[in-house]
Design an enzyme around this catalytic site. Structure first.
Site, PDB file in Angstrom:
ATOM      1  N   HIS A  37      10.537 -11.961   0.576  1.00 28.99           N
ATOM      2  CA  HIS A  37       9.194 -12.442   0.252  1.00 28.99           C
ATOM      3  C   HIS A  37       8.636 -11.889  -1.053  1.00 28.99           C
ATOM      4  CE1 HIS A  37       7.862  -8.490   1.556  1.00 28.99           C
ATOM      5  NE2 HIS A  37       6.713  -8.751   0.992  1.00 28.99           N
TER       6      HIS A  37
HETATM    7  C1  UD1 Z   1       1.569  -9.367  -0.128  1.00 23.20           C
HETATM    8  C2  UD1 Z   1       1.667  -8.083  -0.963  1.00 23.20           C
HETATM    9  C3  UD1 Z   1       3.031  -7.455  -0.764  1.00 23.20           C
HETATM   10  C4  UD1 Z   1       3.339  -7.244   0.722  1.00 23.20           C
HETATM   11  C5  UD1 Z   1       3.162  -8.573   1.444  1.00 23.20           C
HETATM   12  C6  UD1 Z   1       3.401  -8.411   2.929  1.00 23.20           C
HETATM   13  C7  UD1 Z   1       0.394  -8.102  -3.061  1.00 23.20           C
HETATM   14  C8  UD1 Z   1       0.477  -8.170  -4.539  1.00 23.20           C
HETATM   15  N1  UD1 Z   1       1.519  -8.353  -2.391  1.00 23.20           N
HETATM   16  O1  UD1 Z   1       2.526 -10.274  -0.643  1.00 23.20           O
HETATM   17  O2  UD1 Z   1       3.053  -6.191  -1.400  1.00 23.20           O
HETATM   18  O3  UD1 Z   1       4.652  -6.792   0.850  1.00 23.20           O
HETATM   19  O4  UD1 Z   1       1.829  -9.053   1.229  1.00 23.20           O
HETATM   20  O5  UD1 Z   1       3.602  -9.648   3.539  1.00 23.20           O
HETATM   21  O6  UD1 Z   1      -0.670  -7.812  -2.531  1.00 23.20           O
HETATM   22  N2  UD1 Z   1       0.341 -17.341   2.171  1.00 23.20           N
HETATM   23  C9  UD1 Z   1       0.132 -18.182   3.224  1.00 23.20           C
HETATM   24  N3  UD1 Z   1      -0.552 -17.699   4.296  1.00 23.20           N
HETATM   25  C10 UD1 Z   1      -1.057 -16.434   4.351  1.00 23.20           C
HETATM   26  C11 UD1 Z   1      -0.842 -15.577   3.257  1.00 23.20           C
HETATM   27  C12 UD1 Z   1      -0.157 -16.050   2.177  1.00 23.20           C
HETATM   28  O7  UD1 Z   1       0.557 -19.333   3.214  1.00 23.20           O
HETATM   29  O8  UD1 Z   1      -1.668 -16.056   5.369  1.00 23.20           O
HETATM   30  C13 UD1 Z   1       1.110 -17.851   1.005  1.00 23.20           C
HETATM   31  C14 UD1 Z   1       0.245 -18.439  -0.081  1.00 23.20           C
HETATM   32  O9  UD1 Z   1       0.962 -19.463  -0.679  1.00 23.20           O
HETATM   33  C15 UD1 Z   1       0.136 -17.290  -1.066  1.00 23.20           C
HETATM   34  C16 UD1 Z   1       1.494 -16.624  -0.929  1.00 23.20           C
HETATM   35  O10 UD1 Z   1       1.839 -16.752   0.449  1.00 23.20           O
HETATM   36  O11 UD1 Z   1      -0.145 -17.690  -2.362  1.00 23.20           O
HETATM   37  C17 UD1 Z   1       1.501 -15.161  -1.317  1.00 23.20           C
HETATM   38  O12 UD1 Z   1       0.518 -14.429  -0.566  1.00 23.20           O
HETATM   39  P1  UD1 Z   1      -0.099 -13.072  -1.169  1.00 23.20           P
HETATM   40  O13 UD1 Z   1      -1.057 -12.500  -0.206  1.00 23.20           O
HETATM   41  O14 UD1 Z   1      -0.596 -13.325  -2.564  1.00 23.20           O
HETATM   42  O15 UD1 Z   1       1.152 -12.144  -1.339  1.00 23.20           O
HETATM   43  P2  UD1 Z   1       2.382 -11.825  -0.360  1.00 23.20           P
HETATM   44  O16 UD1 Z   1       3.589 -12.453  -0.930  1.00 23.20           O
HETATM   45  O17 UD1 Z   1       2.070 -12.100   1.060  1.00 23.20           O
END
Ligand code: UD1
Length: 367
Positions: free
Chosen positions: A210
Protein backbone atom coordinates in the site's frame (compact mmCIF):
# COMPACT_ATOMS: atom_id res chain seq x y z
CA UNK A 1 -4.98 16.74 33.45
CA UNK A 2 -6.63 16.78 30.05
CA UNK A 3 -5.11 14.75 27.21
CA UNK A 4 -6.19 14.90 23.58
CA UNK A 5 -5.36 11.83 21.47
CA UNK A 6 -5.25 12.30 17.71
CA UNK A 7 -5.70 9.27 15.43
CA UNK A 8 -6.97 8.83 11.89
CA UNK A 9 -5.41 5.90 10.04
CA UNK A 10 -5.69 2.15 10.48
CA UNK A 11 -2.37 1.53 12.30
CA UNK A 12 -3.20 4.28 14.78
CA UNK A 13 -6.43 2.58 15.82
CA UNK A 14 -4.34 -0.46 16.79
CA UNK A 15 -2.04 1.74 18.91
CA UNK A 16 -4.76 3.71 20.70
CA UNK A 17 -6.47 0.56 22.07
CA UNK A 18 -3.77 -0.25 24.70
CA UNK A 19 -3.30 3.46 25.50
CA UNK A 20 -6.97 3.92 26.39
CA UNK A 21 -6.86 0.80 28.55
CA UNK A 22 -3.75 2.13 30.33
CA UNK A 23 -5.49 5.47 30.97
CA UNK A 24 -8.50 3.64 32.49
CA UNK A 25 -6.17 1.59 34.71
CA UNK A 26 -4.34 4.76 35.78
CA UNK A 27 -7.62 6.50 36.67
CA UNK A 28 -8.82 3.48 38.64
CA UNK A 29 -5.73 3.79 40.86
CA UNK A 30 -7.18 7.12 42.02
CA UNK A 31 -4.02 9.12 41.20
CA UNK A 32 -4.10 12.47 39.37
CA UNK A 33 -6.89 11.82 36.91
CA UNK A 34 -6.34 11.91 33.15
CA UNK A 35 -9.38 13.19 31.24
CA UNK A 36 -9.06 11.89 27.73
CA UNK A 37 -10.56 13.33 24.53
CA UNK A 38 -10.31 11.32 21.30
CA UNK A 39 -10.08 12.96 17.87
CA UNK A 40 -10.48 10.85 14.71
CA UNK A 41 -9.36 12.99 11.78
CA UNK A 42 -11.21 10.80 9.27
CA UNK A 43 -8.06 10.16 7.20
CA UNK A 44 -9.33 6.59 6.92
CA UNK A 45 -13.09 6.46 6.55
CA UNK A 46 -14.03 3.15 4.85
CA UNK A 47 -15.69 0.85 7.40
CA UNK A 48 -13.11 -1.87 6.64
CA UNK A 49 -10.24 0.49 7.48
CA UNK A 50 -11.83 2.27 10.44
CA UNK A 51 -15.15 1.19 12.03
CA UNK A 52 -14.26 -2.49 12.31
CA UNK A 53 -11.08 -1.61 14.22
CA UNK A 54 -13.02 0.47 16.73
CA UNK A 55 -15.43 -2.42 17.25
CA UNK A 56 -12.87 -5.21 17.56
CA UNK A 57 -10.40 -3.30 19.70
CA UNK A 58 -13.31 -2.01 21.81
CA UNK A 59 -12.27 1.60 21.38
CA UNK A 60 -14.82 4.17 22.49
CA UNK A 61 -16.57 6.33 19.88
CA UNK A 62 -14.31 9.29 19.04
CA UNK A 63 -15.35 12.51 20.75
CA UNK A 64 -14.72 14.29 17.44
CA UNK A 65 -14.72 12.88 13.92
CA UNK A 66 -13.31 15.55 11.67
CA UNK A 67 -14.26 13.79 8.43
CA UNK A 68 -11.22 15.03 6.54
CA UNK A 69 -11.03 12.19 4.00
CA UNK A 70 -8.57 11.86 1.12
CA UNK A 71 -6.64 14.45 -0.87
CA UNK A 72 -3.15 15.44 -1.90
CA UNK A 73 -0.53 15.51 0.85
CA UNK A 74 -1.01 19.25 1.39
CA UNK A 75 -4.80 19.23 1.08
CA UNK A 76 -5.21 16.41 3.57
CA UNK A 77 -2.64 17.72 6.06
CA UNK A 78 -3.84 21.33 5.77
CA UNK A 79 -7.49 20.43 6.24
CA UNK A 80 -6.64 18.37 9.34
CA UNK A 81 -4.50 21.17 10.75
CA UNK A 82 -7.40 23.64 10.57
CA UNK A 83 -9.95 21.27 12.06
CA UNK A 84 -7.68 19.94 14.84
CA UNK A 85 -6.77 23.48 15.85
CA UNK A 86 -10.45 24.35 16.30
CA UNK A 87 -10.92 21.39 18.65
CA UNK A 88 -7.77 22.20 20.64
CA UNK A 89 -8.92 25.81 21.06
CA UNK A 90 -12.21 24.53 22.48
CA UNK A 91 -10.83 21.73 24.63
CA UNK A 92 -7.67 23.48 25.92
CA UNK A 93 -5.81 20.25 26.73
CA UNK A 94 -2.62 20.03 28.80
CA UNK A 95 -1.09 17.50 26.39
CA UNK A 96 -1.65 16.21 22.88
CA UNK A 97 -0.60 12.66 22.01
CA UNK A 98 0.11 11.64 18.41
CA UNK A 99 0.97 8.26 16.93
CA UNK A 100 3.41 7.03 14.29
CA UNK A 101 4.12 8.85 11.06
CA UNK A 102 0.98 9.56 9.03
CA UNK A 103 -0.37 12.91 7.88
CA UNK A 104 -2.68 12.75 10.91
CA UNK A 105 0.41 12.59 13.15
CA UNK A 106 2.02 15.65 11.61
CA UNK A 107 -1.20 17.69 11.58
CA UNK A 108 -1.94 16.85 15.23
CA UNK A 109 1.58 17.78 16.31
CA UNK A 110 1.75 20.99 14.30
CA UNK A 111 -1.65 22.21 15.49
CA UNK A 112 -0.59 21.59 19.11
CA UNK A 113 2.90 23.10 18.74
CA UNK A 114 1.49 26.34 17.32
CA UNK A 115 -0.81 26.61 20.34
CA UNK A 116 2.11 25.85 22.71
CA UNK A 117 0.51 22.62 23.90
CA UNK A 118 3.13 19.97 24.77
CA UNK A 119 3.18 16.92 22.52
CA UNK A 120 3.83 13.27 23.34
CA UNK A 121 4.88 11.20 20.30
CA UNK A 122 4.22 7.48 20.34
CA UNK A 123 6.71 5.61 18.10
CA UNK A 124 9.30 8.38 18.11
CA UNK A 125 12.78 8.14 16.59
CA UNK A 126 12.06 5.84 13.66
CA UNK A 127 13.96 6.70 10.50
CA UNK A 128 14.16 5.22 7.02
CA UNK A 129 16.60 7.94 5.85
CA UNK A 130 14.48 8.23 2.70
CA UNK A 131 12.90 11.66 2.50
CA UNK A 132 10.90 10.66 -0.57
CA UNK A 133 8.50 8.93 1.82
CA UNK A 134 5.81 11.27 3.23
CA UNK A 135 6.12 9.27 6.46
CA UNK A 136 9.80 10.22 6.89
CA UNK A 137 8.96 13.94 6.71
CA UNK A 138 6.09 13.41 9.17
CA UNK A 139 8.31 11.56 11.66
CA UNK A 140 11.20 13.99 11.61
CA UNK A 141 9.02 17.06 12.03
CA UNK A 142 6.86 15.49 14.72
CA UNK A 143 9.88 14.38 16.75
CA UNK A 144 11.38 17.86 16.60
CA UNK A 145 8.14 19.38 17.96
CA UNK A 146 7.61 16.86 20.79
CA UNK A 147 8.31 17.20 24.51
CA UNK A 148 7.90 13.51 25.26
CA UNK A 149 9.35 11.05 22.78
CA UNK A 150 8.33 7.45 23.32
CA UNK A 151 10.75 5.21 21.42
CA UNK A 152 9.92 1.57 20.76
CA UNK A 153 13.55 0.49 20.31
CA UNK A 154 17.16 1.36 21.13
CA UNK A 155 18.05 2.35 17.51
CA UNK A 156 15.17 4.85 17.66
CA UNK A 157 16.74 6.45 20.77
CA UNK A 158 20.06 6.64 18.92
CA UNK A 159 18.47 8.24 15.85
CA UNK A 160 17.07 11.00 18.05
CA UNK A 161 20.43 11.53 19.77
CA UNK A 162 22.04 11.89 16.33
CA UNK A 163 19.63 14.74 15.64
CA UNK A 164 20.40 16.36 19.00
CA UNK A 165 17.22 15.21 20.77
CA UNK A 166 17.99 13.72 24.18
CA UNK A 167 15.54 15.35 26.55
CA UNK A 168 12.15 13.74 27.17
CA UNK A 169 13.23 10.56 25.36
CA UNK A 170 12.04 7.26 26.84
CA UNK A 171 12.51 3.76 25.46
CA UNK A 172 9.24 2.11 26.43
CA UNK A 173 8.84 -0.81 24.01
CA UNK A 174 6.33 -1.12 21.23
CA UNK A 175 2.63 -0.58 21.84
CA UNK A 176 1.83 -2.87 18.88
CA UNK A 177 3.41 -5.69 20.86
CA UNK A 178 1.07 -4.88 23.78
CA UNK A 179 -1.78 -5.21 21.31
CA UNK A 180 -0.63 -8.51 19.82
CA UNK A 181 -0.24 -10.05 23.28
CA UNK A 182 -3.69 -8.88 24.30
CA UNK A 183 -5.64 -9.73 21.14
CA UNK A 184 -3.98 -12.95 19.85
CA UNK A 185 -5.95 -15.22 22.17
CA UNK A 186 -9.15 -13.29 21.41
CA UNK A 187 -8.46 -13.73 17.67
CA UNK A 188 -8.06 -17.50 18.12
CA UNK A 189 -11.52 -17.64 19.72
CA UNK A 190 -13.34 -15.23 17.41
CA UNK A 191 -11.87 -15.27 13.91
CA UNK A 192 -12.85 -17.89 11.34
CA UNK A 193 -10.79 -16.35 8.55
CA UNK A 194 -8.70 -19.46 7.83
CA UNK A 195 -11.79 -21.66 7.35
CA UNK A 196 -13.57 -18.88 5.45
CA UNK A 197 -10.73 -18.68 2.95
CA UNK A 198 -10.07 -22.44 2.91
CA UNK A 199 -6.51 -22.00 4.24
CA UNK A 200 -4.58 -24.11 6.68
CA UNK A 201 -1.54 -23.54 8.81
CA UNK A 202 1.55 -22.53 6.78
CA UNK A 203 0.15 -23.38 3.36
CA UNK A 204 -0.03 -19.80 2.06
CA UNK A 205 1.88 -16.56 1.86
CA UNK A 206 0.24 -13.36 3.07
CA UNK A 207 0.98 -10.18 1.10
CA UNK A 208 0.18 -6.49 1.60
CA UNK A 209 1.14 -3.56 -0.63
CA UNK A 210 0.00 0.00 0.00
CA UNK A 211 2.97 2.39 0.35
CA UNK A 212 2.94 5.40 -1.93
CA UNK A 213 6.52 4.57 -2.98
CA UNK A 214 5.23 1.27 -4.41
CA UNK A 215 1.72 2.15 -5.58
CA UNK A 216 2.55 5.52 -7.16
CA UNK A 217 5.45 4.07 -9.14
CA UNK A 218 3.85 2.02 -11.94
CA UNK A 219 6.97 0.02 -12.63
CA UNK A 220 7.47 -0.98 -8.99
CA UNK A 221 3.83 -1.93 -8.58
CA UNK A 222 3.87 -3.95 -11.80
CA UNK A 223 7.00 -5.85 -10.70
CA UNK A 224 5.72 -6.55 -7.19
CA UNK A 225 2.39 -7.87 -8.49
CA UNK A 226 4.11 -10.01 -11.07
CA UNK A 227 6.31 -11.53 -8.33
CA UNK A 228 3.18 -12.33 -6.28
CA UNK A 229 1.61 -14.00 -9.31
CA UNK A 230 4.76 -16.01 -9.97
CA UNK A 231 4.98 -17.26 -6.37
CA UNK A 232 1.33 -18.35 -6.59
CA UNK A 233 1.85 -19.95 -9.98
CA UNK A 234 4.73 -21.97 -8.60
CA UNK A 235 2.45 -23.52 -6.00
CA UNK A 236 2.34 -21.39 -2.83
CA UNK A 237 -1.06 -19.76 -2.46
CA UNK A 238 -0.75 -15.96 -2.09
CA UNK A 239 -3.44 -13.96 -0.26
CA UNK A 240 -3.49 -10.19 -0.79
CA UNK A 241 -5.93 -8.17 1.35
CA UNK A 242 -6.09 -5.07 -0.79
CA UNK A 243 -5.76 -1.46 0.37
CA UNK A 244 -8.07 0.93 -1.54
CA UNK A 245 -5.04 2.91 -2.72
CA UNK A 246 -3.63 -0.22 -4.38
CA UNK A 247 -6.97 -1.25 -5.83
CA UNK A 248 -7.38 2.19 -7.40
CA UNK A 249 -3.90 2.14 -8.91
CA UNK A 250 -4.34 -1.37 -10.27
CA UNK A 251 -7.51 -0.36 -12.00
CA UNK A 252 -5.93 2.87 -13.39
CA UNK A 253 -2.99 0.91 -14.74
CA UNK A 254 -5.20 -2.02 -15.79
CA UNK A 255 -3.14 -4.47 -13.75
CA UNK A 256 -4.72 -7.78 -12.84
CA UNK A 257 -3.52 -10.68 -10.74
CA UNK A 258 -4.19 -14.03 -12.33
CA UNK A 259 -2.83 -16.42 -9.68
CA UNK A 260 -2.47 -14.51 -6.41
CA UNK A 261 -5.79 -14.11 -4.61
CA UNK A 262 -7.06 -10.60 -3.88
CA UNK A 263 -9.44 -10.22 -0.95
CA UNK A 264 -11.10 -7.21 0.71
CA UNK A 265 -9.17 -5.49 3.57
CA UNK A 266 -9.45 -7.64 6.69
CA UNK A 267 -10.12 -6.76 10.32
CA UNK A 268 -7.44 -6.70 13.01
CA UNK A 269 -8.34 -10.07 14.53
CA UNK A 270 -8.48 -11.74 11.10
CA UNK A 271 -5.14 -10.17 10.21
CA UNK A 272 -3.52 -11.50 13.38
CA UNK A 273 -4.57 -15.05 12.50
CA UNK A 274 -3.60 -14.68 8.86
CA UNK A 275 -0.14 -13.51 9.91
CA UNK A 276 0.39 -16.08 12.62
CA UNK A 277 -0.39 -19.00 10.31
CA UNK A 278 1.37 -17.76 7.17
CA UNK A 279 4.28 -19.65 5.61
CA UNK A 280 5.83 -16.27 4.82
CA UNK A 281 4.71 -12.63 4.77
CA UNK A 282 5.45 -10.18 1.97
CA UNK A 283 4.76 -6.56 2.85
CA UNK A 284 5.67 -2.90 2.57
CA UNK A 285 3.92 -2.03 5.85
CA UNK A 286 5.97 -1.09 8.91
CA UNK A 287 3.54 -2.59 11.42
CA UNK A 288 3.32 -5.90 9.59
CA UNK A 289 7.12 -6.31 9.53
CA UNK A 290 6.99 -6.16 13.32
CA UNK A 291 3.94 -8.39 13.66
CA UNK A 292 5.66 -10.99 11.45
CA UNK A 293 8.57 -10.85 13.89
CA UNK A 294 6.28 -11.15 16.95
CA UNK A 295 4.88 -14.35 15.43
CA UNK A 296 8.34 -15.43 14.17
CA UNK A 297 7.09 -15.75 10.60
CA UNK A 298 9.72 -15.00 7.92
CA UNK A 299 9.11 -11.57 6.38
CA UNK A 300 10.04 -10.34 2.90
CA UNK A 301 9.91 -6.55 2.85
CA UNK A 302 8.99 -4.94 -0.46
CA UNK A 303 11.04 -1.82 0.20
CA UNK A 304 14.64 -0.66 -0.19
CA UNK A 305 15.05 0.29 3.46
CA UNK A 306 13.25 -0.19 6.76
CA UNK A 307 12.86 1.70 10.03
CA UNK A 308 12.65 -1.63 11.84
CA UNK A 309 16.32 -2.51 11.41
CA UNK A 310 16.38 -5.04 14.24
CA UNK A 311 13.98 -7.33 12.37
CA UNK A 312 16.54 -7.51 9.55
CA UNK A 313 19.57 -7.78 11.83
CA UNK A 314 17.98 -10.65 13.74
CA UNK A 315 17.53 -12.57 10.50
CA UNK A 316 13.71 -12.64 10.34
CA UNK A 317 13.23 -9.94 7.73
CA UNK A 318 14.74 -9.64 4.23
CA UNK A 319 14.70 -6.35 2.34
CA UNK A 320 14.05 -7.05 -1.32
CA UNK A 321 12.82 -3.82 -2.96
CA UNK A 322 10.68 -4.41 -6.04
CA UNK A 323 12.80 -6.83 -8.07
CA UNK A 324 10.85 -9.91 -9.21
CA UNK A 325 13.71 -12.41 -8.95
CA UNK A 326 14.81 -11.14 -5.53
CA UNK A 327 11.26 -11.24 -4.15
CA UNK A 328 10.68 -14.80 -5.38
CA UNK A 329 14.06 -16.04 -4.12
CA UNK A 330 13.64 -14.51 -0.67
CA UNK A 331 10.15 -15.99 -0.33
CA UNK A 332 11.45 -19.41 -1.25
CA UNK A 333 14.39 -19.11 1.16
CA UNK A 334 12.21 -18.01 4.13
CA UNK A 335 15.05 -16.60 6.21
CA UNK A 336 14.60 -17.24 9.93
CA UNK A 337 16.60 -15.93 12.87
CA UNK A 338 17.02 -16.50 16.59
CA UNK A 339 13.99 -17.04 18.81
CA UNK A 340 14.30 -15.11 22.03
CA UNK A 341 15.12 -11.50 21.18
CA UNK A 342 12.75 -8.95 22.75
CA UNK A 343 13.63 -5.71 20.99
CA UNK A 344 10.11 -4.42 21.51
CA UNK A 345 9.74 -4.66 25.27
CA UNK A 346 7.60 -6.98 27.35
CA UNK A 347 4.12 -5.77 26.43
CA UNK A 348 3.86 -2.87 28.92
CA UNK A 349 4.61 0.02 26.57
CA UNK A 350 1.23 1.73 26.98
CA UNK A 351 1.38 1.59 30.78
CA UNK A 352 4.92 3.02 30.77
CA UNK A 353 3.93 5.86 28.46
CA UNK A 354 0.98 6.85 30.64
CA UNK A 355 3.22 6.76 33.74
CA UNK A 356 5.75 9.07 32.06
CA UNK A 357 2.99 11.38 30.92
CA UNK A 358 1.52 11.56 34.40
CA UNK A 359 4.98 12.24 35.93
CA UNK A 360 5.66 15.01 33.41
CA UNK A 361 2.32 16.59 34.21
CA UNK A 362 3.06 16.49 37.95
CA UNK A 363 6.40 18.19 37.26
CA UNK A 364 4.79 20.98 35.24
CA UNK A 365 2.14 21.57 37.94
CA UNK A 366 4.70 21.68 40.77
CA UNK A 367 6.78 24.26 38.86
C1 UD1 B 1 -1.69 6.15 5.21
C2 UD1 B 1 -0.34 6.64 5.74
C3 UD1 B 1 0.64 5.48 5.79
C4 UD1 B 1 0.06 4.29 6.57
C5 UD1 B 1 -1.29 3.93 5.97
C6 UD1 B 1 -1.94 2.80 6.74
C7 UD1 B 1 0.23 8.96 5.19
C8 UD1 B 1 1.09 9.84 4.37
N1 UD1 B 1 0.25 7.66 4.89
O1 UD1 B 1 -1.48 5.73 3.87
O2 UD1 B 1 1.82 5.89 6.44
O3 UD1 B 1 0.94 3.21 6.46
O4 UD1 B 1 -2.15 5.08 6.02
O5 UD1 B 1 -2.98 2.23 6.01
O6 UD1 B 1 -0.43 9.44 6.10
N2 UD1 B 1 -8.72 5.44 0.68
C9 UD1 B 1 -9.97 4.91 0.63
N3 UD1 B 1 -10.63 4.76 1.81
C10 UD1 B 1 -10.12 5.13 3.02
C11 UD1 B 1 -8.83 5.69 3.05
C12 UD1 B 1 -8.15 5.85 1.88
O7 UD1 B 1 -10.48 4.57 -0.43
O8 UD1 B 1 -10.78 4.95 4.06
C13 UD1 B 1 -7.97 5.59 -0.60
C14 UD1 B 1 -8.15 6.94 -1.25
O9 UD1 B 1 -8.09 6.76 -2.62
C15 UD1 B 1 -6.90 7.68 -0.81
C16 UD1 B 1 -5.87 6.57 -0.76
O10 UD1 B 1 -6.58 5.42 -0.32
O11 UD1 B 1 -6.54 8.72 -1.65
C17 UD1 B 1 -4.71 6.84 0.17
O12 UD1 B 1 -5.18 7.13 1.50
P1 UD1 B 1 -4.28 8.02 2.49
O13 UD1 B 1 -4.96 8.14 3.79
O14 UD1 B 1 -3.88 9.29 1.80
O15 UD1 B 1 -2.96 7.19 2.63
P2 UD1 B 1 -2.70 5.62 2.87
O16 UD1 B 1 -2.16 5.05 1.63
O17 UD1 B 1 -3.86 4.94 3.49
Amino acid sequence: MKLVNVVGARPQFIKIGPILRAIDAHNEKGEARIDEVLIHTGQHYDAGLSKIFFEQLQIKEPDYNLGVGSGTQAEQTGEMLKRIEAVLLDEKPDWVMVYGDTNTTLAGALAAAKLHIPIAHVEAGLRSFNKLMPEEINRILTDHMSELLFCPTQPAVENLANEGITSGVHQVGDVMYDSVLHYSAIAEGQSSILEDLGLSNKNYALATVHRAENTDDASRLRRILSALDRIAMEGLEVILPIHPRTRNRMSELELVLTHARVIEPVSYLDMLLLQKNAHAILTDSGGIQKEAFFFRVPCVTLRDETEWVETVESGWNTLVGADVETICRATEQRATGGGDASFYGEGHAAEEMINHLSDSMALITSN
